[in-house]
Each structure stands twice: as structure tokens, then as C-alpha cells.
Scaffold this motif. Structure first.
Motif, PDB file in Angstrom:
ATOM      1  N   ASN A   1     -20.925  25.126  45.783  1.00 27.47           N
ATOM      2  CA  ASN A   1     -19.946  25.100  45.127  1.00 27.47           C
ATOM      3  C   ASN A   1     -19.330  23.726  44.472  1.00 27.47           C
ATOM      4  O   ASN A   1     -19.201  23.660  43.210  1.00 27.47           O
ATOM      5  CB  ASN A   1     -18.566  25.867  45.541  1.00 27.47           C
ATOM      6  CG  ASN A   1     -18.800  27.287  45.750  1.00 27.47           C
ATOM      7  OD1 ASN A   1     -19.843  28.015  45.250  1.00 27.47           O
ATOM      8  ND2 ASN A   1     -18.208  27.905  46.848  1.00 27.47           N
ATOM      9  N   ALA A   2     -19.341  22.895  45.307  1.00 28.90           N
ATOM     10  CA  ALA A   2     -18.856  21.416  44.995  1.00 28.90           C
ATOM     11  C   ALA A   2     -19.788  20.846  43.953  1.00 28.90           C
ATOM     12  O   ALA A   2     -19.470  20.346  43.308  1.00 28.90           O
ATOM     13  CB  ALA A   2     -18.785  20.693  46.341  1.00 28.90           C
TER      14      ALA A   2
ATOM     15  N   HIS B   1     -16.499  28.026  53.861  1.00 24.49           N
ATOM     16  CA  HIS B   1     -17.553  28.892  53.598  1.00 24.49           C
ATOM     17  C   HIS B   1     -18.584  27.956  53.526  1.00 24.49           C
ATOM     18  O   HIS B   1     -18.721  26.879  52.832  1.00 24.49           O
ATOM     19  CB  HIS B   1     -17.436  29.656  52.291  1.00 24.49           C
ATOM     20  CG  HIS B   1     -18.413  30.562  52.183  1.00 24.49           C
ATOM     21  ND1 HIS B   1     -19.516  30.579  51.875  1.00 24.49           N
ATOM     22  CD2 HIS B   1     -18.024  32.051  51.907  1.00 24.49           C
ATOM     23  CE1 HIS B   1     -20.340  31.367  51.375  1.00 24.49           C
ATOM     24  NE2 HIS B   1     -19.485  32.492  51.726  1.00 24.49           N
ATOM     25  N   PRO B   2     -19.951  28.402  54.146  1.00 23.36           N
ATOM     26  CA  PRO B   2     -21.119  27.656  54.135  1.00 23.36           C
ATOM     27  C   PRO B   2     -21.719  27.289  52.454  1.00 23.36           C
ATOM     28  O   PRO B   2     -22.329  26.261  52.321  1.00 23.36           O
ATOM     29  CB  PRO B   2     -22.248  28.467  54.807  1.00 23.36           C
ATOM     30  CG  PRO B   2     -21.369  29.531  55.712  1.00 23.36           C
ATOM     31  CD  PRO B   2     -20.230  29.903  55.118  1.00 23.36           C
TER      32      PRO B   2
ATOM     33  N   GLY C   1     -23.017  24.408  53.933  1.00 24.47           N
ATOM     34  CA  GLY C   1     -22.149  24.119  55.144  1.00 24.47           C
ATOM     35  C   GLY C   1     -22.342  24.565  56.356  1.00 24.47           C
ATOM     36  O   GLY C   1     -22.979  25.762  56.588  1.00 24.47           O
ATOM     37  N   PRO C   2     -21.645  24.282  57.306  1.00 28.16           N
ATOM     38  CA  PRO C   2     -22.091  24.911  58.826  1.00 28.16           C
ATOM     39  C   PRO C   2     -21.600  26.226  59.140  1.00 28.16           C
ATOM     40  O   PRO C   2     -20.673  26.759  58.250  1.00 28.16           O
ATOM     41  CB  PRO C   2     -21.078  23.989  59.822  1.00 28.16           C
ATOM     42  CG  PRO C   2     -20.047  23.506  58.816  1.00 28.16           C
ATOM     43  CD  PRO C   2     -20.591  23.214  57.583  1.00 28.16           C
TER      44      PRO C   2
ATOM     45  N   GLN D   1     -15.942  32.203  59.320  1.00 27.49           N
ATOM     46  CA  GLN D   1     -14.837  33.218  58.998  1.00 27.49           C
ATOM     47  C   GLN D   1     -13.477  33.160  59.720  1.00 27.49           C
ATOM     48  O   GLN D   1     -12.409  33.703  59.359  1.00 27.49           O
ATOM     49  CB  GLN D   1     -15.171  34.586  59.196  1.00 27.49           C
ATOM     50  CG  GLN D   1     -16.443  34.745  58.164  1.00 27.49           C
ATOM     51  CD  GLN D   1     -17.693  34.744  59.090  1.00 27.49           C
ATOM     52  OE1 GLN D   1     -18.085  33.806  59.769  1.00 27.49           O
ATOM     53  NE2 GLN D   1     -18.930  35.494  58.519  1.00 27.49           N
ATOM     54  N   TYR D   2     -13.707  32.401  61.014  1.00 24.78           N
ATOM     55  CA  TYR D   2     -12.342  32.396  61.828  1.00 24.78           C
ATOM     56  C   TYR D   2     -11.834  31.259  62.026  1.00 24.78           C
ATOM     57  O   TYR D   2     -10.765  30.957  62.729  1.00 24.78           O
ATOM     58  CB  TYR D   2     -13.011  33.065  63.048  1.00 24.78           C
ATOM     59  CG  TYR D   2     -13.274  34.485  63.409  1.00 24.78           C
ATOM     60  CD1 TYR D   2     -12.235  35.298  63.492  1.00 24.78           C
ATOM     61  CD2 TYR D   2     -14.588  34.783  63.182  1.00 24.78           C
ATOM     62  CE1 TYR D   2     -12.720  36.645  63.669  1.00 24.78           C
ATOM     63  CE2 TYR D   2     -14.903  35.993  63.288  1.00 24.78           C
ATOM     64  CZ  TYR D   2     -14.152  37.105  63.526  1.00 24.78           C
ATOM     65  OH  TYR D   2     -14.354  38.301  63.601  1.00 24.78           O
TER      66      TYR D   2
END
Length: 282
Positions: free
Chosen positions: A49-50, A43-44, A107-108, A125-126
Motif C-alpha cells: 500500500n505504501a 497488515h502484510p 510485511g510480516p 491480525q492480533y
């Protein structure tokens, strides 16, 4: 300074209250961010979150140090210092973390993958990722996998997508074929033809897992073009038509995915091919 001296006890109490309140807040942020980062590593927002998890722990430690240090300063009659410790620590912690967070890059949105000379930008997502796994943004491996729901073709974290399946995309070549395709090519002449089944030609391969062991039979369902070349291969495990591995040659790629025998057809293969084409760099 007189104000800081006269209000020292108040500031020390505030420091302890802030520290006590920050404990459940910090824990909830750390747990929430940790769970999200653990289960959705692509997830971007994983980088945010980190940061949130680390920052909340840092604020908690800083709050504890401020509370203890200000109490000691007050006991030693350094009243202004006690007040400043609370003000400066909490001011820096709150403002500093917000400023630092503004510099954290998400993130990307897409991950670069390759099939032969073709480049694909796969949406996050994939991108397959197990819990807690790290995923490379750019992979130079020849072929890639995608995670999605069938037949909706939705990706992870999208509505109504709960049962994720793996889709492999490989070039049409012997060196990059997966286990089933390699077995078919290696043992094709040893296979015995059987009756047609669900629009496929059936073949059986007898083998022993080890010398002297029991004979086992693996059945293959295949479709061949007029030139006798394989265009579709299905291998069902334990004779269960609900648990089959499908391999379909679509254009220049072999698509591989798990689905029931009746779930997969040319229409689904075409939908998967169209989805992959959307990811290909034009």
C-alpha cells in the motif's frame, strides 16, 4: 522518425488525456492505500500500500511533466521529441512501476514477542496498532499485548470482529505486574474483607487521591488457591459490573483483559490460554 514527427500533435493530445485520466485514478489509489495503511498498519499488504501510494503520485507528476514538456517541444517544432516524451514517459511509468512493485516484499505475517524466555509469534491480525502507528516486527519487552474480540477470539479484519479488546500476557512476577496486581500486592494487608460475590471473595481498599482529599473506595474481587495465593483478580470501575478488568493466572502467565463481570470465567481463560499456546514457539 517520420511517423513520430507526423503524429506529434496526436501524441501530445494523448499525453494530456492520459494525464487527465490519471488524476482521479492516482487519487483513488493514494486514498485507498493510505486508508488501508493507516487503519491496518500490521497488515502484510501495508508495504505494498505504501508503494502504491508513492508510485501513483510519481506517475501523476511524470504525466504532468510529459504533457507540459511535449507541448513545449511541439511549439518549438521539435515534433519527434514531443512524441518521444509522451511515449517514453508513460511507457517507463507504467512498466517501471509494475517491475518495481514485484520487488516489494510484503510485511510480516507474524510478529515476534517474548514472555520471559518464551518466544511467541503473534499473527498480524492480533497485533495491537493504533491508526497510523508503526509496529516493531521483533520486540524484546518482557510480556506483550494482543488485540482480539471476545468471546469469539477472532482478530482484527476477521468477520464479526468489530469491538477490539486488549489482552495482556505477562509473566508471573512482581516486577512485571500491571497496575491492579501491584496495588493488590502492595496494599493487601490494608484491605477490608467483604461478602462473597459471584464466586469471588471481595475486598475494599480505602484511600485518598491527595492529602486532605475525599476518601475513595476501590473494591477488588479475588480468588485464592488453598495456599492463599492469588489466582484471579477482578477490578470493576465505578461499581459498573459491565466494565471490569480481569486478571487470571493461567500456567506461568497472567492474562489481563476487559470484560463484564459475568462475561469472563475459567472457560474463557482456558480458551485464551489455548490461543496463546498456538503462538508459542515450540
Amino acid at each position: 522518425m517520420e511517423f513520430l514527427r507526423s503524429r506529434a500533435k496526436t501524441f501530445v493530445v494523448i499525453g494530456w488525456v492520459f494525464f487527465a485520466v490519471s488524476i482521479p485514478i492516482s487519487l483513488s489509489i493514494s486514498v485507498g492505500a493510505g486508508i488501508s495503511r493507516f487503519y491496518f498498519p500490521t497488515h502484510p499488504g501495508a508495504t505494498l500500500n505504501a508503494f502504491d501510494a508513492r508510485a501513483s503520485n510519481l506517475v501523476l507528476v511524470a504525466g504532468a511533466l510529459a504533457a507540459v514538456a511535449s507541448s513545449i517541444a511541439l511549439a518549438l517544432k521539435f515534433r519527434a521529441t514531443a512524441s518521444l516524451l509522451v511515449l517514453v514517459t508513460w511507457g517507463a511509468a507504467i512498466a517501471g512501476t509494475q517491475v518495481a512493485r514485484s520487488f516489494v516484499k510484503p510485511g510480516p505475517e507474524y510478529f515476534e514477542r517474548h514472555v520471559g524466555s518464551e518466544v511467541f509469534f503473534v499473527p498480524w491480525q492480533y497485533v495491537p496498532a493504533g491508526p497510523g502507528a508503526s509496529v516493531r516486527e521483533v520486540s524484546n519487552e518482557n510480556g506483550f499485548s494482543a488485540a482480539l474480540c471476545l468471546p469469539s477470539l477472532k482478530g482484527r479484519a476477521e468477520n464479526d470482529c468489530t469491538f477490539i479488546r486488549q489482552l495482556s500476557v505477562l509473566p508471573d512476577g512482581e516486577s512485571t505486574a500491571d497496575f491492579d496486581l501491584k496495588n493488590w500486592r502492595r496494599h493487601r494487608i490494608e484491605m477490608s474483607p467483604g461478602p462473597d460475590r459471584s464466586g469471588y471473595q471481595s475486598f475494599s481498599l480505602s484511600y485518598t487521591a491527595q492529602p486532605g482529599g475525599p476518601t475513595r473506595i476501590q473494591r477488588y474481587l479475588a480468588r485464592l488457591n488453598p495456599d492463599g495465593q492469588l489466582t484471579r483478580l477482578v477490578v470493576c470501575r465505578l461499581e459498573d459490573e459491565k466494565s471490569c478488568r480481569h486478571h487470571a493466572l493461567v500456567g506461568k502467565y497472567w492474562l489481563g483483559y476487559d470484560a463484564g463481570l459475568s462475561e469472563a470465567d475459567d472457560a474463557l481463560d482456558s480458551k485464551l490460554a489455548a490461543l496463546i499456546e498456538l503462538w508459542r514457539r515450540k
